[in-house]
Design a protein around this motif. Sequence first.
Motif, PDB file in Angstrom:
ATOM      1  N   UNK A  83      14.103 -15.872   2.341  1.00  0.00           N
ATOM      2  CA  UNK A  83      14.234 -14.945   3.463  1.00  0.00           C
ATOM      3  C   UNK A  83      13.553 -15.540   4.695  1.00  0.00           C
ATOM      4  N   UNK A  84      14.337 -15.796   5.747  1.00  0.00           N
ATOM      5  CA  UNK A  84      13.808 -16.374   6.978  1.00  0.00           C
ATOM      6  C   UNK A  84      14.224 -15.576   8.213  1.00  0.00           C
ATOM      7  N   UNK A  85      14.710 -14.372   8.015  1.00  0.00           N
ATOM      8  CA  UNK A  85      15.177 -13.571   9.134  1.00  0.00           C
ATOM      9  C   UNK A  85      14.062 -13.147  10.074  1.00  0.00           C
ATOM     10  N   UNK A  86      14.447 -12.863  11.317  1.00  0.00           N
ATOM     11  CA  UNK A  86      13.511 -12.363  12.318  1.00  0.00           C
ATOM     12  C   UNK A  86      12.333 -13.312  12.535  1.00  0.00           C
ATOM     13  N   UNK A  87      12.687 -14.579  12.800  1.00  0.00           N
ATOM     14  CA  UNK A  87      11.720 -15.572  13.221  1.00  0.00           C
ATOM     15  C   UNK A  87      12.194 -16.174  14.540  1.00  0.00           C
ATOM     16  N   UNK A  88      11.809 -17.413  14.821  1.00  0.00           N
ATOM     17  CA  UNK A  88      12.192 -18.068  16.082  1.00  0.00           C
ATOM     18  C   UNK A  88      12.845 -19.414  15.803  1.00  0.00           C
ATOM     19  N   UNK A  89      13.534 -19.504  14.685  1.00  0.00           N
ATOM     20  CA  UNK A  89      14.151 -20.756  14.265  1.00  0.00           C
ATOM     21  C   UNK A  89      15.387 -21.070  15.108  1.00  0.00           C
ATOM     22  N   UNK A  90      15.547 -22.314  15.492  1.00  0.00           N
ATOM     23  CA  UNK A  90      16.742 -22.746  16.221  1.00  0.00           C
ATOM     24  C   UNK A  90      17.448 -23.906  15.516  1.00  0.00           C
ATOM     25  N   UNK A  91      16.794 -24.436  14.454  1.00  0.00           N
ATOM     26  CA  UNK A  91      17.410 -25.495  13.655  1.00  0.00           C
ATOM     27  C   UNK A  91      16.767 -25.491  12.269  1.00  0.00           C
ATOM     28  N   UNK A  92      17.378 -26.225  11.341  1.00  0.00           N
ATOM     29  CA  UNK A  92      16.852 -26.362   9.982  1.00  0.00           C
ATOM     30  C   UNK A  92      16.726 -27.838   9.656  1.00  0.00           C
ATOM     31  N   UNK A  93      15.708 -28.224   8.911  1.00  0.00           N
ATOM     32  CA  UNK A  93      15.513 -29.646   8.594  1.00  0.00           C
ATOM     33  C   UNK A  93      16.517 -30.151   7.561  1.00  0.00           C
ATOM     34  N   UNK A  94      16.796 -31.448   7.605  1.00  0.00           N
ATOM     35  CA  UNK A  94      17.715 -32.051   6.646  1.00  0.00           C
ATOM     36  C   UNK A  94      17.209 -31.887   5.221  1.00  0.00           C
ATOM     37  N   UNK A  95      15.882 -31.783   5.080  1.00  0.00           N
ATOM     38  CA  UNK A  95      15.280 -31.674   3.751  1.00  0.00           C
ATOM     39  C   UNK A  95      15.660 -30.387   3.032  1.00  0.00           C
ATOM     40  N   UNK A  96      16.217 -29.425   3.748  1.00  0.00           N
ATOM     41  CA  UNK A  96      16.616 -28.172   3.102  1.00  0.00           C
ATOM     42  C   UNK A  96      17.638 -28.421   1.991  1.00  0.00           C
ATOM     43  N   UNK A  97      18.399 -29.492   2.124  1.00  0.00           N
ATOM     44  CA  UNK A  97      19.430 -29.805   1.126  1.00  0.00           C
ATOM     45  C   UNK A  97      18.843 -30.125  -0.240  1.00  0.00           C
ATOM     46  N   UNK A  98      17.522 -30.361  -0.292  1.00  0.00           N
ATOM     47  CA  UNK A  98      16.867 -30.622  -1.563  1.00  0.00           C
ATOM     48  C   UNK A  98      16.766 -29.368  -2.427  1.00  0.00           C
ATOM     49  N   UNK A  99      16.988 -28.196  -1.823  1.00  0.00           N
ATOM     50  CA  UNK A  99      16.894 -26.933  -2.576  1.00  0.00           C
ATOM     51  C   UNK A  99      18.222 -26.685  -3.302  1.00  0.00           C
ATOM     52  N   UNK A 100      18.441 -27.411  -4.361  1.00  0.00           N
ATOM     53  CA  UNK A 100      19.726 -27.379  -5.074  1.00  0.00           C
ATOM     54  C   UNK A 100      19.977 -26.055  -5.790  1.00  0.00           C
ATOM     55  N   UNK A 101      18.920 -25.287  -6.056  1.00  0.00           N
ATOM     56  CA  UNK A 101      19.077 -24.012  -6.752  1.00  0.00           C
ATOM     57  C   UNK A 101      19.236 -22.830  -5.804  1.00  0.00           C
ATOM     58  N   UNK A 102      19.155 -23.065  -4.515  1.00  0.00           N
ATOM     59  CA  UNK A 102      19.200 -21.967  -3.547  1.00  0.00           C
ATOM     60  C   UNK A 102      20.557 -21.273  -3.583  1.00  0.00           C
ATOM     61  N   UNK A 103      20.560 -19.958  -3.826  1.00  0.00           N
ATOM     62  CA  UNK A 103      21.832 -19.217  -3.850  1.00  0.00           C
ATOM     63  C   UNK A 103      21.899 -18.105  -2.811  1.00  0.00           C
ATOM     64  N   UNK A 104      20.749 -17.737  -2.222  1.00  0.00           N
ATOM     65  CA  UNK A 104      20.736 -16.676  -1.208  1.00  0.00           C
ATOM     66  C   UNK A 104      19.867 -17.109  -0.036  1.00  0.00           C
ATOM     67  N   UNK A 105      20.452 -17.116   1.160  1.00  0.00           N
ATOM     68  CA  UNK A 105      19.729 -17.567   2.351  1.00  0.00           C
ATOM     69  C   UNK A 105      19.912 -16.563   3.482  1.00  0.00           C
ATOM     70  N   UNK A 106      18.779 -16.028   3.965  1.00  0.00           N
ATOM     71  CA  UNK A 106      18.782 -15.051   5.057  1.00  0.00           C
ATOM     72  C   UNK A 106      18.231 -15.711   6.317  1.00  0.00           C
ATOM     73  N   UNK A 107      19.036 -15.767   7.371  1.00  0.00           N
ATOM     74  CA  UNK A 107      18.643 -16.383   8.633  1.00  0.00           C
ATOM     75  C   UNK A 107      18.958 -15.490   9.824  1.00  0.00           C
ATOM     76  N   UNK A 108      19.156 -14.211   9.585  1.00  0.00           N
ATOM     77  CA  UNK A 108      19.565 -13.324  10.667  1.00  0.00           C
ATOM     78  C   UNK A 108      18.456 -13.152  11.712  1.00  0.00           C
ATOM     79  N   UNK A 109      18.878 -12.892  12.950  1.00  0.00           N
ATOM     80  CA  UNK A 109      17.965 -12.632  14.069  1.00  0.00           C
ATOM     81  C   UNK A 109      16.986 -13.783  14.268  1.00  0.00           C
ATOM     82  N   UNK A 110      17.543 -14.956  14.535  1.00  0.00           N
ATOM     83  CA  UNK A 110      16.762 -16.117  14.934  1.00  0.00           C
ATOM     84  C   UNK A 110      17.327 -16.637  16.259  1.00  0.00           C
ATOM     85  N   UNK A 111      17.217 -17.929  16.498  1.00  0.00           N
ATOM     86  CA  UNK A 111      17.626 -18.489  17.796  1.00  0.00           C
ATOM     87  C   UNK A 111      18.681 -19.582  17.656  1.00  0.00           C
TER      88      UNK A 111
END
Length: 274
Positions: free
Chosen positions: A104-132
Amino acid sequence: MGNAMRGVVAFIPSERCQRFLVGDLKEMPLDRTLDLSSRQLRRLPVAACVFGELVKLYLSDNNLSSLPADLQGLKKLQLLALDFNCFEELPAAVCRLPQLSILYLGNNRLYSLPRELRELKELNTLWLETNCFTVFPQVICELPNLKTLHLGYNQIQSLPRELGVLEELRSIWIAGNQLAAFPPVLLEMHFLAVIDVDRNKIRYFPCLSHMLGLKLVIYDHNPCVNAPVVGEGCRRVGRWADSSDDEHEDDGSKAAGDTTVEVTEVHPEEEHNI
């Protein structure tokens, strides 16, 4: 008064003050869940990172903008809630949690995601609402087990074709963005069950009846001249949702004419504002 006191103590980095905010973190919770939400934390106590068996960590509604490298020691963590904080970038330690499946990463100030996120091979749910975000984060297309994606209320204008490789994706929520057209890539993702494009700028919806797995389409609050045609068993939420396809096709033709007039009238004013 309690919250006011927490707010003051949050600025004091001493061990004693941190214990006031989070209590004594000496024993692993029996349910392997640690909830430190709404504590006005400005930093995560390292003591919270020693529980190697921890499965769920809730840090929602704090004042966090970074996380210690020690977090990566939580190798069995499956759920991490960082929503309603002050993150401008995703801490590197998050991308080193091999069993993480819900983030859960919603309601932050994110405007990009790092390439390293692809290492999370088990990730099935990603919340990014209300960012930048103004551009769809391309690294999302490298998460092979992603099933649910929430990207609502950003400033995204289009979706990349590469999104189509996510064959496990079942629901995509992209309300409140700047989509001027229905994303073509979604037409090729026959396995989708939920599409939410509410509150965008889409004027025309293509036929979706070939998407046999589709169960819900939310398209309300768009300046559209038609409703999407869907297959049997799929629910629509938006204008003309309860009408037959023939009925809203006729209404859509009339609406298209009205829209043309409206745009013609508004255009000079828009040009002046620019």
